[in-house]
Every structure is written in structure tokens, then in C-alpha cells.
Design a protein around this motif. Sequence first.
Motif, PDB file in Angstrom:
ATOM      1  N   THR A   7     -10.959  -1.032  -2.077  1.00 32.16           N
ATOM      2  CA  THR A   7      -9.922  -0.312  -2.814  1.00 32.16           C
ATOM      3  C   THR A   7      -8.767   0.047  -1.892  1.00 32.16           C
ATOM      4  O   THR A   7      -8.898  -0.010  -0.662  1.00 32.16           O
ATOM      5  CB  THR A   7     -10.483   0.992  -3.413  1.00 32.16           C
ATOM      6  N   LEU A   8      -7.662   0.430  -2.488  1.00 26.38           N
ATOM      7  CA  LEU A   8      -6.504   0.899  -1.716  1.00 26.38           C
ATOM      8  C   LEU A   8      -6.902   2.033  -0.783  1.00 26.38           C
ATOM      9  O   LEU A   8      -6.536   2.032   0.394  1.00 26.38           O
ATOM     10  CB  LEU A   8      -5.404   1.388  -2.666  1.00 26.38           C
ATOM     11  N   PHE A  38      -1.090  -5.453  -3.731  1.00 23.08           N
ATOM     12  CA  PHE A  38      -2.135  -5.208  -2.743  1.00 23.08           C
ATOM     13  C   PHE A  38      -3.294  -6.181  -2.935  1.00 23.08           C
ATOM     14  O   PHE A  38      -3.769  -6.796  -1.981  1.00 23.08           O
ATOM     15  CB  PHE A  38      -2.614  -3.758  -2.865  1.00 23.08           C
ATOM     16  N   ARG A  39      -3.776  -6.325  -4.154  1.00 17.06           N
ATOM     17  CA  ARG A  39      -4.892  -7.240  -4.449  1.00 17.06           C
ATOM     18  C   ARG A  39      -4.528  -8.675  -4.072  1.00 17.06           C
ATOM     19  O   ARG A  39      -5.308  -9.388  -3.455  1.00 17.06           O
ATOM     20  CB  ARG A  39      -5.247  -7.218  -5.937  1.00 17.06           C
ATOM     21  N   ARG A  75      -6.760   2.090   3.267  1.00 18.86           N
ATOM     22  CA  ARG A  75      -5.939   3.107   3.939  1.00 18.86           C
ATOM     23  C   ARG A  75      -6.707   3.764   5.092  1.00 18.86           C
ATOM     24  O   ARG A  75      -6.149   4.044   6.141  1.00 18.86           O
ATOM     25  CB  ARG A  75      -5.493   4.176   2.956  1.00 18.86           C
ATOM     26  N   MET A 115       0.829  -1.203   0.000  1.00 18.07           N
ATOM     27  CA  MET A 115       0.000   0.000   0.000  1.00 18.07           C
ATOM     28  C   MET A 115       0.863   1.251   0.000  1.00 18.07           C
ATOM     29  O   MET A 115       0.582   2.201  -0.722  1.00 18.07           O
ATOM     30  CB  MET A 115      -0.935  -0.011   1.200  1.00 18.07           C
ATOM     31  N   GLU A 175      -0.662  -1.753  -6.620  1.00 20.98           N
ATOM     32  CA  GLU A 175      -2.063  -2.206  -6.691  1.00 20.98           C
ATOM     33  C   GLU A 175      -2.161  -3.715  -6.897  1.00 20.98           C
ATOM     34  O   GLU A 175      -2.969  -4.383  -6.245  1.00 20.98           O
ATOM     35  CB  GLU A 175      -2.788  -1.474  -7.822  1.00 20.98           C
TER      36      GLU A 175
END
Length: 92
Positions: A76-77, A40-41, A81, A32, A37
Amino acid sequence: MIVRIMGEGQVKLDDVHFTELNALDDELLAEMESGDEQGFRRTLGALLDAVRRLGEPLPDDALEPSELILPGQDATLDEVREMLSDDGLIPG
């Protein structure tokens, strides 16, 4: 510990599994911070899969307080966050 995966339900998870989960959480936090991305996924999916695999699902009608809330697979990121503490998603 009772863990809620947003949009799915609750899982009872034994504390002995938190070493494995914290390693995934650390990896997720690093991805992150770097804006990765794809990583992260992948890591979010691995973290949620580990919770599902290691935990015991609670019945849908159970009303246990969740001690930890994790984002759903499609988060989502930016949404994740907003959920972060200084330790990531999983304290410790």
C-alpha cells in the motif's frame, strides 16, 4: 547489487541499470507525495517489472545479503511510505 522484492525473492542487478530504475523511483515518489493511487500502482508495477527484466534471479536457497529491499506488488501507499528514505526507494 542484490535486490530483494518482498514476498518474491532476490535478484542480482548490474549497477548500469540504476539510471532507469532511479527515473521510475522519482516518478513513484512524486505520485506518492501527490496521493495519486492509480499512478503509484502503475509505477510500482513498472519499477518491479524493470528489476525482474533487467536482473538475474537468485536461487530460492541463496543466502546473499540484500543491498536494496523493494516492496511487493501489493504494497500500500502507507507501507511504501514507511520504507522511503529521502532519496525514495532507490538511493542515488
